[in-house]
Design an enzyme around this catalytic site. Structure first.
Site, PDB file in Angstrom:
ATOM      1  N   ARG A 178       1.472  -0.892  13.413  1.00  0.00           N
ATOM      2  CA  ARG A 178       0.201  -1.625  13.530  1.00  0.00           C
ATOM      3  C   ARG A 178       0.129  -2.322  14.885  1.00  0.00           C
ATOM      4  O   ARG A 178      -0.921  -2.308  15.540  1.00  0.00           O
ATOM      5  CB  ARG A 178       0.054  -2.644  12.392  1.00  0.00           C
ATOM      6  CG  ARG A 178      -0.137  -2.001  11.026  1.00  0.00           C
ATOM      7  CD  ARG A 178      -0.281  -3.046   9.932  1.00  0.00           C
ATOM      8  NE  ARG A 178      -1.542  -3.769  10.039  1.00  0.00           N
ATOM      9  CZ  ARG A 178      -1.823  -4.875   9.356  1.00  0.00           C
ATOM     10  NH1 ARG A 178      -0.905  -5.401   8.541  1.00  0.00           N
ATOM     11  NH2 ARG A 178      -2.991  -5.470   9.480  1.00  0.00           N
ATOM     12  N   CYS A 234      -0.216 -12.660  12.636  1.00  0.00           N
ATOM     13  CA  CYS A 234      -0.003 -11.415  11.883  1.00  0.00           C
ATOM     14  C   CYS A 234      -1.374 -10.799  11.662  1.00  0.00           C
ATOM     15  O   CYS A 234      -2.192 -10.798  12.571  1.00  0.00           O
ATOM     16  CB  CYS A 234       0.727 -11.699  10.565  1.00  0.00           C
ATOM     17  SG  CYS A 234      -0.126 -12.889   9.507  1.00  0.00           S
TER      18      CYS A 234
END
Length: 278
Positions: A178, A234
């Site tokens: 990611r 995050c």
């Protein structure tokens, strides 16, 4: 370890009126499963805290997928869980400490010093044969008086203003694929905030799901030792919290959480996005 308590320590404290145990189990994509699992069984005496209903506010155009809740309403909730300045809080989950760390961070942010995360989580507790129950705990509400530690929090504007600034290091807590922008299973845009360094949050855990020791955390985060300031993010401000806790264990006191994180960052069309290795 300063922020982690062992299963045997908690076992010895069960029934202590000065300890509040918080069950934070929650599965993304299955928002009711955590409470259902709590109602099935939980550590004896635990109260339930829901990531999306209790530890997050309503989603807006900006602020990310799990924005911080209204702090006044959250402080009332904390009091209604039986928590005030005299109580020691022990949080646990079954998600590697991610959800428990969110509660840990929020209580620290509001000035509560005696808050800890249970090592290894609920499944290990149950497997060890320690006491569990399906009885919902009786709670005696208290008054929680917050003292906001604003220096623990970074806003989107602050992050943007500090991009490329010497001494400020951004830490991306998501899985490497990611971070690299190779895949994005949740958010609308792939990639990372320019200049961020990749530290997948599960790196603070050992192979058996136990938290690394303070010395091991120091080694894990050694590359960040010269930073003047560390801003952790995050996807939505949840799994960044284990990294914040790990950094605290490693002795870092210059750490902020960008609570809106990637899902907030990409909600501003003009914010720059990077892909690949930095």
């Amino acid at each position: 370890m300063e922020n982690i308590v062992s299963q045997t320590w908690l076992l010895d404290q069960l029934g202590d009126a000065n300890i509040v145990i918080a069950d934070c189990r929650f599965a993304l994509g299955q928002p009711e499963s955590g409470r259902q699992n709590y109602e099935k069984d939980h550590i004896t005496g635990a109260v339930y805290v829901d990531l999306e209903k209790d530890l997050s506010g309503a989603k807006m155009a900006h602020g990310g997928r799990h924005p911080l809740p209204d702090l006044g309403a959250f402080s009332i909730l904390v009091g209604n869980l039986g928590i005030d300045g005299t109580k020691t809080v022990v949080a646990y989950d079954d998600q590697g400490g991610a959800m428990a760390s969110r509660l840990w961070w929020m209580l620290k942010f509001l000035g509560h010093s005696e808050v800890y995360v249970l090592d290894q989580g609920y499944s290990a507790w149950k497997t060890a044969g320690y006491p569990v129950t399906d009885e919902v705990s009786t709670v005696f509400p208290r008054t929680f008086s917050p003292k906001v530690h604003r220096a623990m929090l970074a806003s989107m504007d602050e992050v943007k203003d500090k991009l490329g600034r010497p001494g400020t290091v951004l830490v991306d807590s998501r899985e490497e694929r990611r971070y690299l922008g190779l895949e994005e299973p949740i958010d609308a845009v792939a990639g990372h905030i320019p200049g961020a360094r990749s530290f997948f949050w599960k790196g603070v855990l050992g192979e058996n799901g136990a938290w690394l020791s303070a010395a091991e955390q120091e080694q894990h985060f050694a590359a960040l030792r010269d930073a003047d300031e560390i801003i952790v993010y995050c996807g939505s401000g949840v799994t960044a919290c284990p990294n914040v806790l790990g950094l605290s264990e490693a002795g870092f006191d210059n750490v902020k959480l960008y609570s809106g994180s990637w899902s907030d960052w990409i909600s501003y069309e003009d914010n720059p996005i990077a892909k690949g290795e930095e």
